[in-house]
Scaffold this active site. Structure first.
Site, PDB file in Angstrom:
ATOM      1  N   LYS A  98       0.817  -1.204   0.000  1.00 55.82           N
ATOM      2  CA  LYS A  98       0.000   0.000   0.000  1.00 55.82           C
ATOM      3  C   LYS A  98       0.864   1.274   0.000  1.00 55.82           C
ATOM      4  CE  LYS A  98      -4.095  -2.149   0.698  1.00 55.82           C
ATOM      5  NZ  LYS A  98      -3.805  -3.554   0.968  1.00 55.82           N
TER       6      LYS A  98
HETATM    7  C1  LIG Z   1      -4.564  -4.729   0.677  1.00 54.35           C
HETATM    8  C2  LIG Z   1      -3.824  -5.998   0.712  1.00 54.35           C
HETATM    9  C3  LIG Z   1      -4.113  -7.064  -0.175  1.00 54.35           C
HETATM   10  C4  LIG Z   1      -5.248  -6.989  -1.160  1.00 54.35           C
HETATM   11  O1  LIG Z   1      -5.078  -5.972  -2.130  1.00 54.35           O
HETATM   12  P1  LIG Z   1      -6.329  -5.454  -2.966  1.00 54.35           P
HETATM   13  O2  LIG Z   1      -5.828  -4.348  -3.792  1.00 54.35           O
HETATM   14  O3  LIG Z   1      -7.344  -5.023  -1.942  1.00 54.35           O
HETATM   15  O4  LIG Z   1      -6.829  -6.609  -3.750  1.00 54.35           O
HETATM   16  C5  LIG Z   1      -3.313  -8.179  -0.130  1.00 54.35           C
HETATM   17  N1  LIG Z   1      -2.315  -8.304   0.769  1.00 54.35           N
HETATM   18  C6  LIG Z   1      -2.007  -7.317   1.641  1.00 54.35           C
HETATM   19  C7  LIG Z   1      -0.904  -7.522   2.584  1.00 54.35           C
HETATM   20  C8  LIG Z   1      -2.752  -6.146   1.639  1.00 54.35           C
HETATM   21  O5  LIG Z   1      -2.445  -5.157   2.504  1.00 54.35           O
END
Ligand SMILES: *Cc1c(COP(=O)(O)O)cnc(C)c1O
Length: 463
Positions: free
Chosen positions: A114
């Site tokens: 993120k």
């Molecule tokens: C947010 C997240 C996901 C999923 O990503 P999306 O874009 O919501 O599909 C997978 N793994 C981790 C560690 C995350 O923080």
């Protein structure tokens, strides 16, 4: 020609990049997507091989800006966004097996992928706000990682308050502490009595209450925000060209919850990156895998798992994929989303065929997740977080002639309990976070109730 953004439900104003970024959710409840997808030439893609991450980021994202940022300004924002990463490559690739690679996206300040989008959005929003002197209120829902990344990106900014709703008791302790320990007064961690889907629904409710939305100048940093998705397109090009694209095809497997990360891969392919397979990997909350197989998108309620960031059944960005699969018919998408209120919908024959031609899928249950973490620790020495392990397991079922790249979405130290259960090893936090458990926490317990949440936001920003 300036790039325009349209809503997936076809009934909201058409916006430019800056407006779409600051707006978040469209006013018809839809999500903004670019009107057209700019294609990169083979030569442009080939030129990315071996280039610094920041250079690839500039080339991939620039066509979407419509001149909102000047070239020098944009390069500066990118440089500042990634300077706090703890790996010179930003997104290093490691080899896991024959034709199978792991793209480590967890070297940012909060240890999950993120950070790639959030750090950049923090820079871009700050630059946009500096032009107008406006104040905004960011409200976001998180399954754990978006919230910590958002607070890290926005803490201490003079013209922004950031409110993060996270499901009480359903995030890891590291995730929670990353949200509750920032000392800056503009950071507000709200533990909601509910799951992620409910938290996300309340955020959307706030956006759909126009009086509230306009009154507090609401902005969104969930992956409903197109700029989030756009920033994630970059690492598909970065990794793909490192492994031989555009001269050969590559495949990707993506641990998926809200469909933002994998949708970025879909955009990369539409821009010209030769992606063979694009594989959705889900945990036991497998609505996307079931939908792709059966054609029925039916929510069953969330079952908490050891990969909590993927404990989602209402997958927001899937709407963007549906919009394309339905030939960009906003009215058809609006109708499907209306049916969500009664638990789901049937995807039309034409649309499901289109989705199946774009995506493959697989699921991984709790025992399999632990087994994969244990096996890879023994055989490759790679300590996988449970989300990345879900990806690796599903990827192993899809490895073909093209190199397979699995996205490692978080650092194992963010989920030490699951990793320890699988391996006996308790991964330690990196030095820059070593004091996380010594810091005092600050959070507000909140009910799953729109009016109560709105009152808290209004009261806090009035201080
Ligand atoms: C947010 C997240 C996901 C999923 O990503 P999306 O874009 O919501 O599909 C997978 N793994 C981790 C560690 C995350 O923080």
């Amino acid at each position: 020609m300036a790039m325009k953004y349209v809503s997936t439900r076809g009934a909201a104003p058409v916006l430019g990049f800056g407006e779409a970024m600051m707006t978040g959710l469209a006013r018809d409840g839809g999500l903004y997507v670019p009107e057209t997808t700019p294609a990169l030439t083979r030569a442009e893609i080939a030129g990315m091989a071996g280039a610094p991450y920041e250079e690839v980021a500039f080339k991939v994202m620039r066509p979407y800006l419509g001149g909102f940022f000047g070239d020098d300004e944009f390069r500066g924002l990118i440089a500042r966004a990634y300077q706090g990463f703890h790996h010179a490559a930003r997104a290093p690739l490691v080899q896991l097996g024959a034709n199978h690679f792991l793209l480590e996206l967890f070297h940012g300040p909060t240890l999950a992928f993120k950070d790639f989008a959030m750090q950049l959005i923090g820079q871009m929003m700050q630059a946009a706000l500096a032009r107008t002197g406006e104040r905004i209120t960011i409200v976001g829902a998180t399954s754990g990682d978006t919230g910590s990344a958002a607070m890290e990106a926005f803490r201490g900014l003079a013209n922004v308050d950031v409110f993060i709703l996270f499901p009480h008791g359903r995030v890891s302790e590291v995730q929670r502490r990353q949200m509750t320990t920032p000392v800056e007064a503009n950071c507000h961690a709200l533990a909601i009595d509910g799951d992620f889907d409910e938290a996300q629904a309340r955020v959307k409710d706030m956006f759909n209450d126009f009086a509230f939305r306009d009154g507090v100048r609401l902005a969104g940093v969930n992956s409903i925000n197109w700029a989030r998705v756009l920033a994630q397109v970059v690492y598909y090009f970065y990794a793909g060209t490192a492994l031989g694209a555009p001269h050969r095809e590559v495949s990707f497997t993506v641990p998926t919850g809200n469909f933002g990360d994998i949708f970025a891969g879909y955009i990369a392919r539409r821009m010209g990156l030769p992606i063979d397979k694009l594989v959705i990997a889900t945990n036991q909350n497998d609505i996307l895998d079931r939908a792709l197989r059966s054609g029925d998108y039916l929510t069953h309620g969330v079952k908490p798992s050891i990969s909590p960031s993927m404990d989602i059944q209402v997958s927001s960005n899937f709407e963007r994929a549906l919009f394309d699969a339905y030939g960009r018919d906003g009215a058809a998408v609006a109708q499907l989303m209306g049916e969500m209120k009664t638990g789901g919908f049937r995807i039309s024959q034409g649309a499901i065929e289109s989705l199946r031609s774009s995506f493959a899928s697989g699921r991984c249950d709790e025992d399999e997740t632990l087994a994969v973490i244990a096996r890879h620790w023994k055989t490759t020495g790679e300590l996988l977080c449970p989300h990345s392990a879900v990806g690796v397991k599903v990827a192993e079922e899809h490895v073909g002639a093209a190199p397979m790249i699995t996205l490692a979405t978080a650092h194992p130290a963010k989920f030490p309990d699951a990793v320890q259960r699988a391996t006996g090893i308790r991964p330690g936090l990196p030095p820059h976070m070593a004091d996380l458990f010594d810091k005092p926490e600050r959070e507000t317990r909140v009910p799953n109730d729109l009016a109560a949440l709105q009152a808290i936001v209004r009261e806090r920003i009035a201080r």
